[in-house]
Design an enzyme around this catalytic site. Structure first.
Site, PDB file in Angstrom:
ATOM      1  CD  GLU A 128      26.315 -22.091 -33.524  1.00  0.00           C
ATOM      2  OE1 GLU A 128      26.375 -21.382 -34.228  1.00  0.00           O
ATOM      3  OE2 GLU A 128      25.744 -21.553 -32.553  1.00  0.00           O
ATOM      4  NE  ARG A 157      25.603 -15.977 -30.064  1.00  0.00           N
ATOM      5  CZ  ARG A 157      24.823 -15.279 -30.362  1.00  0.00           C
ATOM      6  NH1 ARG A 157      23.452 -16.306 -30.635  1.00  0.00           N
ATOM      7  NH2 ARG A 157      25.201 -14.602 -30.917  1.00  0.00           N
ATOM      8  CG  HIS A 217      23.233 -20.116 -35.172  1.00  0.00           C
ATOM      9  ND1 HIS A 217      24.275 -19.895 -34.230  1.00  0.00           N
ATOM     10  CD2 HIS A 217      22.159 -19.137 -34.719  1.00  0.00           C
ATOM     11  CE1 HIS A 217      24.272 -18.587 -33.818  1.00  0.00           C
ATOM     12  NE2 HIS A 217      22.958 -17.726 -34.372  1.00  0.00           N
TER      13      HIS A 217
HETATM   14  N1  NAD Z   1      19.947 -18.691 -32.734  1.00  0.00           N
HETATM   15  C1  NAD Z   1      19.643 -17.247 -33.570  1.00  0.00           C
HETATM   16  O1  NAD Z   1      19.102 -17.380 -34.749  1.00  0.00           O
HETATM   17  C2  NAD Z   1      19.086 -16.624 -32.008  1.00  0.00           C
HETATM   18  C3  NAD Z   1      19.211 -14.768 -33.314  1.00  0.00           C
HETATM   19  C4  NAD Z   1      19.104 -13.823 -32.273  1.00  0.00           C
HETATM   20  C5  NAD Z   1      19.571 -13.868 -30.948  1.00  0.00           C
HETATM   21  N2  NAD Z   1      19.655 -14.953 -30.199  1.00  0.00           N
HETATM   22  C6  NAD Z   1      20.222 -15.003 -29.185  1.00  0.00           C
HETATM   23  O2  NAD Z   1      18.558 -14.556 -28.342  1.00  0.00           O
HETATM   24  C7  NAD Z   1      19.471 -13.978 -26.894  1.00  0.00           C
HETATM   25  C8  NAD Z   1      18.629 -12.668 -26.740  1.00  0.00           C
HETATM   26  O3  NAD Z   1      17.826 -11.807 -27.250  1.00  0.00           O
HETATM   27  P1  NAD Z   1      17.204 -10.846 -26.883  1.00  0.00           P
HETATM   28  O4  NAD Z   1      17.017  -9.664 -28.407  1.00  0.00           O
HETATM   29  O5  NAD Z   1      16.217 -11.290 -26.203  1.00  0.00           O
HETATM   30  O6  NAD Z   1      18.023  -9.972 -26.268  1.00  0.00           O
HETATM   31  P2  NAD Z   1      17.308  -8.824 -25.408  1.00  0.00           P
HETATM   32  O7  NAD Z   1      19.046  -8.302 -24.924  1.00  0.00           O
HETATM   33  O8  NAD Z   1      17.268  -8.088 -25.619  1.00  0.00           O
HETATM   34  O9  NAD Z   1      16.795  -9.475 -23.965  1.00  0.00           O
HETATM   35  C9  NAD Z   1      17.866 -10.443 -22.692  1.00  0.00           C
HETATM   36  C10 NAD Z   1      17.754 -10.233 -21.381  1.00  0.00           C
HETATM   37  O10 NAD Z   1      18.294 -11.494 -21.063  1.00  0.00           O
HETATM   38  C11 NAD Z   1      18.048 -11.062 -19.645  1.00  0.00           C
HETATM   39  N3  NAD Z   1      19.176 -11.197 -18.499  1.00  0.00           N
HETATM   40  C12 NAD Z   1      20.496 -10.690 -18.742  1.00  0.00           C
HETATM   41  N4  NAD Z   1      21.187 -12.149 -17.702  1.00  0.00           N
HETATM   42  C13 NAD Z   1      20.156 -12.798 -17.699  1.00  0.00           C
HETATM   43  C14 NAD Z   1      20.357 -13.761 -16.143  1.00  0.00           C
HETATM   44  N5  NAD Z   1      21.704 -14.437 -15.402  1.00  0.00           N
HETATM   45  N6  NAD Z   1      19.272 -15.117 -15.729  1.00  0.00           N
HETATM   46  C15 NAD Z   1      18.384 -13.839 -16.740  1.00  0.00           C
HETATM   47  N7  NAD Z   1      18.011 -13.248 -17.915  1.00  0.00           N
HETATM   48  C16 NAD Z   1      18.868 -12.275 -17.404  1.00  0.00           C
HETATM   49  C17 NAD Z   1      18.610  -9.620 -19.656  1.00  0.00           C
HETATM   50  O11 NAD Z   1      17.567  -8.410 -18.684  1.00  0.00           O
HETATM   51  C18 NAD Z   1      17.236  -8.965 -20.992  1.00  0.00           C
HETATM   52  O12 NAD Z   1      16.279  -9.006 -20.480  1.00  0.00           O
HETATM   53  C19 NAD Z   1      20.774 -13.332 -28.270  1.00  0.00           C
HETATM   54  O13 NAD Z   1      22.053 -12.428 -26.740  1.00  0.00           O
HETATM   55  C20 NAD Z   1      21.536 -14.049 -28.876  1.00  0.00           C
HETATM   56  O14 NAD Z   1      22.711 -14.540 -28.187  1.00  0.00           O
HETATM   57  C21 NAD Z   1      19.544 -15.837 -31.108  1.00  0.00           C
END
Ligand code: NAD
Length: 330
Positions: free
Chosen positions: A259, A230, A278
């Protein structure tokens, strides 16, 4: 039969209608992402399907019949989760549809930063031929350390796959164990050590601008940033300053604070920056799966079936057949 409103989507029409109408629900599409657009379109809705429209406390207060929000995507940063919980609205994301794609996009960025693929392509197209001077920082993976911040569905697989490619991997996540191949690390230590930092954690009030000027100052001179997560996790002005003063050797960015990335954004012309729009989530398979999953979980919720991807399980169910005051906890 319930009314389900799709507030906004740039993914095409028809799939959600097919899934929801087959289950007997009425479907309406909204016309925009402003609060007025959402409130107008969503009057009377029991469920929303939301792509980017902010779902704020003010909007939730205007929608008393709303019980469920299904996010077309993984991040739920556009929904005020505390307000949803307080209003008895369950919020679910679509957690699985693009994990392979985002992991692959991230690895592509890390490998591009390690080998200078984009710089070589740009140099040759400009008429050059300089195997060393084009990207003097090209490295052997086993001599590079990558900090993976956030070890959930995406980050854990990024960490495991980078370790399999020979990188040293530091895993930063206060709430999850580091997977095999990654060494657990605190954020500050990882920033000070890593050659490449890649972000995979949710955008919340607590994580907004996780990488600010102070964080960039802690990073190793010559390090690179990868962000397929993000844009709001990074203070873009501080990032541009760190690139301009040479502290950061590169930024590989799929996501931005605003965006679409404004045409005038200095990131579009900054040196040592590699951009995608994105697009980390996208493949035809993911595009096919996303609206179907988002709609299917609306059908499940409205039928009273368990929806495992609800992200605010402390909400209080507003079951339509119960009198006010007899809501049940879910
Ligand atoms: N660019 C894209 O097209 C795209 C697509 C899908 C997801 N995403 C982004 O990817 C992110 C992650 O997705 P995911 O499926 O792995 O999510 P997820 O919820 O499975 O994992 C997120 C992880 O972040 C950890 N976390 C929370 N706060 C933290 C901190 N302060 N420091 C370190 N770790 C922390 C959580 O404990 C968790 O393990 C989503 O939130 C989304 O914003 C982007």
């Amino acid at each position: 039969m319930s009314l389900v409103v799709i507030t906004d989507s740039d993914l095409g029409e028809g799939v959600e209608e097919e899934v929801l109408e087959a289950a007997g629900h009425e479907v309406r599409r909204g016309a925009g992402r402003t609060a007025a657009d959402v409130v107008d379109a969503a009057a009377g809705a029991e469920a929303l399907i939301v792509q980017w429209a902010p779902i704020t406390a003010e909007i939730l207060a205007e929608l008393p019949s709303l019980r469920f929000v299904s996010r077309l995507g993984i991040g739920v940063d556009m929904v005020d989760l505390d307000a949803a919980t307080a209003h008895g609205v369950a919020v679910a994301n679509t957690p699985e549809y693009c994990i392979d794609e985002v992991v692959a996009h991230t690895l592509a960025f890390v490998l591009a930063a390690t080998r200078g693929i984009v710089q070589h392509d740009r140099a040759l197209r400009a008429g050059g031929w300089a195997p060393i001077a084009t990207y003097p920082g090209a490295a052997r993976p086993s001599q590079r350390t990558v900090a993976v911040v956030g070890l959930g569905r995406i980050g854990a697989r990024v960490a495991t796959q980078l370790a399999a490619l020979g990188f040293r991997v530091l895993g930063v996540d206060p709430f999850a164990d580091a997977p095999d191949g990654a060494e657990p690390a605190a954020l500050d230590d990882a920033l000070a050590t890593a050659d490449i930092v890649t972000l995979h954690l949710p955008l919340t009030a607590a994580t907004r601008h996780l990488l600010d000027g102070a964080a960039f100052a802690r990073m190793r001179p010559g390090a690179a940033l990868v962000n397929t997560c993000r844009g709001g996790l990074v203070d873009e002005a501080a990032l541009l300053a760190a690139l301009a003063d040479g502290r950061l050797a590169g930024a590989y960015l799929d996501v931005f604070e605003s965006e679409p990335l404004p045409a005038t954004s200095p990131l579009r012309t900054a040196d040592r920056v590699v951009l995608s729009a994105h697009a980390a989530w996208y493949s035809p398979a993911a595009l096919a799966e996303l609206p179907r999953s988002a709609a299917a979980q609306v059908v499940d919720f409205l039928a009273g079936r368990t929806v495992p991807s609800i992200v605010n399980p402390a909400y209080v169910t507003k079951a339509p057949d119960l009198e006010e005051g007899t809501w049940t906890t879910n």
